[in-house]
Scaffold this motif. Structure first.
Motif, PDB file in Angstrom:
ATOM      1  N   LEU A 160       0.806  -1.211   0.000  1.00  0.00           N
ATOM      2  CA  LEU A 160       0.000   0.000   0.000  1.00  0.00           C
ATOM      3  C   LEU A 160       0.844   1.268   0.000  1.00  0.00           C
ATOM      4  CD1 LEU A 160      -2.802  -1.051   2.533  1.00  0.00           C
ATOM      5  CD2 LEU A 160      -2.812  -1.174   0.032  1.00  0.00           C
ATOM      6  N   ALA A 161       2.155   1.120   0.105  1.00  0.00           N
ATOM      7  CA  ALA A 161       3.047   2.283   0.111  1.00  0.00           C
ATOM      8  C   ALA A 161       3.008   2.978  -1.251  1.00  0.00           C
ATOM      9  CB  ALA A 161       4.470   1.856   0.439  1.00  0.00           C
ATOM     10  N   THR A 162       3.117   4.290  -1.231  1.00  0.00           N
ATOM     11  CA  THR A 162       3.066   5.064  -2.473  1.00  0.00           C
ATOM     12  C   THR A 162       4.356   5.842  -2.719  1.00  0.00           C
ATOM     13  OG1 THR A 162       2.037   6.933  -1.313  1.00  0.00           O
ATOM     14  CG2 THR A 162       0.559   5.315  -2.342  1.00  0.00           C
ATOM     15  N   ASP A 163       5.433   5.442  -2.056  1.00  0.00           N
ATOM     16  CA  ASP A 163       6.702   6.148  -2.231  1.00  0.00           C
ATOM     17  C   ASP A 163       7.240   5.931  -3.645  1.00  0.00           C
ATOM     18  OD1 ASP A 163       6.653   6.928   0.438  1.00  0.00           O
ATOM     19  OD2 ASP A 163       7.714   5.128   1.105  1.00  0.00           O
ATOM     20  N   PRO A 164       7.589   7.013  -4.336  1.00  0.00           N
ATOM     21  CA  PRO A 164       8.178   6.856  -5.669  1.00  0.00           C
ATOM     22  C   PRO A 164       9.551   6.188  -5.585  1.00  0.00           C
ATOM     23  CG  PRO A 164       7.429   9.113  -5.301  1.00  0.00           C
ATOM     24  CD  PRO A 164       7.414   8.434  -3.984  1.00  0.00           C
ATOM     25  N   ALA A 165       9.934   5.530  -6.642  1.00  0.00           N
ATOM     26  CA  ALA A 165      11.266   4.925  -6.699  1.00  0.00           C
ATOM     27  C   ALA A 165      12.324   6.018  -6.558  1.00  0.00           C
ATOM     28  CB  ALA A 165      11.443   4.185  -8.018  1.00  0.00           C
ATOM     29  N   SER A 166      13.433   5.678  -5.934  1.00  0.00           N
ATOM     30  CA  SER A 166      14.529   6.639  -5.802  1.00  0.00           C
ATOM     31  C   SER A 166      15.308   6.771  -7.102  1.00  0.00           C
ATOM     32  CB  SER A 166      15.466   6.205  -4.677  1.00  0.00           C
ATOM     33  OG  SER A 166      15.983   4.906  -4.934  1.00  0.00           O
ATOM     34  N   SER A 167      15.158   5.808  -7.997  1.00  0.00           N
ATOM     35  CA  SER A 167      15.860   5.816  -9.281  1.00  0.00           C
ATOM     36  C   SER A 167      15.065   6.612 -10.311  1.00  0.00           C
ATOM     37  CB  SER A 167      16.049   4.384  -9.780  1.00  0.00           C
ATOM     38  OG  SER A 167      14.796   3.817 -10.135  1.00  0.00           O
ATOM     39  N   GLY A 168      15.589   6.663 -11.537  1.00  0.00           N
ATOM     40  CA  GLY A 168      14.891   7.338 -12.613  1.00  0.00           C
ATOM     41  C   GLY A 168      13.551   6.715 -12.940  1.00  0.00           C
ATOM     42  N   ARG A 169      13.311   5.508 -12.479  1.00  0.00           N
ATOM     43  CA  ARG A 169      12.031   4.846 -12.734  1.00  0.00           C
ATOM     44  C   ARG A 169      10.858   5.621 -12.146  1.00  0.00           C
ATOM     45  NH1 ARG A 169       9.637   1.022  -9.887  1.00  0.00           N
ATOM     46  NH2 ARG A 169      11.513   0.560  -8.659  1.00  0.00           N
ATOM     47  N   ARG A 170      11.128   6.561 -11.249  1.00  0.00           N
ATOM     48  CA  ARG A 170      10.067   7.372 -10.646  1.00  0.00           C
ATOM     49  C   ARG A 170       9.319   8.198 -11.703  1.00  0.00           C
ATOM     50  NH1 ARG A 170      11.848   9.689  -6.214  1.00  0.00           N
ATOM     51  NH2 ARG A 170      10.645  11.592  -6.136  1.00  0.00           N
TER      52      ARG A 170
END
Length: 381
Positions: A247-257
């Motif tokens: 359920l977490a909505t944190d964006p990826a830290s990589s460019g995949r965000r």
């Protein structure tokens, strides 16, 4: 492995000088697409884990192409315009700030910055004066309110190769962000993002990278990446992508965000195949061959009494693009006649643009000029 001995299957009756617009695919890339389609038809997504390996390979190849610190710095986008929009509308702007770019840029690298005027940001479109270096004009237009400089590594109409190191040095010393549209150089000329000092690099794969339309590179410096506000959201951009119950909505830290939804796996397979060929052959050889072709075109055009070179004659400013005009001629009409005679080129910058790649034989260039001569002297074949 791609066939480096004969990597293209272009029709023999074509003289293809339009890689600055849309390149033909290498034979190996076409075969990759066929295999992918046949596999999908027979097996569906049974091999999706292998497809994801190809996606990772593409990120590695794109990182190699610009000498990025990590493949995590790479986002795969649909186009240069999408990548530029992620930057322009991801940054937090303050009214009164400005962004500086050249009037001669391709529309994608103008309109995106002009769209910021709704936020009180001034889009400074610079037109260098006669004899003025474009780098000098750009830097002279900067002031304490300049937030970003955007420039193409090679100008699409004239083929002018920009001094990115000069701009990057200024930007880094003055705390100005530096964005490079590298679509007219990646795959043709060496590019080192660290040496250039760019914070952002964008480029679609369908020109000198020899790939399909619809798959593009977005490089973001790790120091700045998380400062960009996201405007597109979906499963693929999450840090927990693949864990569909999380359920977490944190964006990826990589460019995949910056990749909100399902990847374009067909395009990914195609571009990865083309870049694998480029990597196998080597950029040093490719660049040398391209510039050798450019040198020949500049010589042939300069020696012709009816032709005027629009591109720079300075070897340090040359790229894969050579643009010229016919003195006293109807440039559009001459362009259309060249196309009818299977010399595939483009009408750009008030003239005619030739853009051969590394595999373009010099005999083809000589033939193109002979056809051009017959067109402008109204001779028939």
């Amino acid at each position: 492995m791609n066939n480096t001995q004969n990597p293209f299957a272009l029709s023999d009756d074509l003289i293809y000088l339009n890689h600055a617009a849309v390149s033909p695919w290498p034979l190996g890339t076409a075969e990759t697409v066929k295999r992918f389609a046949e596999e999908n038809a027979r097996l569906g997504a049974s091999n999706y884990l292998q497809w994801m390996d190809t996606e990772r390979q593409l990120r590695d190849n794109l990182a190699w192409l610009i000498n990025a610190p990590s493949a995590d710095d790479i986002a795969i986008q649909k186009s240069t315009s999408e990548a530029l929009s992620a930057i322009a509308h991801g940054l937090e702007w303050q009214a009164g700030q400005n962004v500086v770019f050249l009037k001669q840029e391709f529309p994608s690298n103008r309109v995106v910055w002009q769209s910021l005027e709704r936020y009180g940001v001034t889009a400074r479109m610079i037109d260098p004066g006669p004899g003025q270096e474009p780098e000098a004009a750009l830097l002279a237009a900067c002031d304490k309110n300049t937030r970003l400089i955007s420039v193409s590594s090679v100008q699409y109409a004239s083929g002018l190769r920009m001094d990115l190191l000069r701009i990057g040095e200024y930007a880094n010393k003055n705390n100005v962000l530096f964005c490079v549209d590298a679509i007219q150089s990646l795959g043709a000329l060496a590019f080192d993002v660290a040496e250039v000092g760019a914070d952002f690099v964008v480029a679609d794969g369908h020109k000198w990278m020899l790939g399909p339309e619809g798959v593009a590179l977005l490089y973001t410096d790790k120091r700045i990446r998380e400062q960009l506000t996201l405007h597109q959201f979906g499963w693929h951009m999450l840090e927990t992508a693949g864990d569909f119950d999380a359920l977490a909505t944190d964006p990826a830290s990589s460019g995949r965000r910056f990749e909100c939804g399902s990847p374009n796996m067909l395009g990914i397979h195609a571009l990865n195949s083309s870049l694998s060929l480029i990597r196998e052959i080597g950029l040093e050889r490719i660049s040398a061959d391209i510039l050798r072709n450019t040198d020949l075109l500049v010589q042939l055009i300069s020696d012709h009494p009816r032709l005027e070179l629009i591109s720079s004659a300075d070897p340090e400013r040359r790229s894969g693009i050579v643009t010229f005009k016919v003195r006293g001629g109807d440039q559009e009409k001459i362009y259309r006649e060249l196309m009818q005679r299977q010399v595939i080129c483009a009408a750009r910058g008030g003239g005619i643009r030739f853009s051969p790649h590394f595999y373009t034989g010099q005999r083809k260039l000589i033939d193109a000029l002979q056809i051009l001569d017959r067109v402008i002297t109204n001779k028939t074949d």
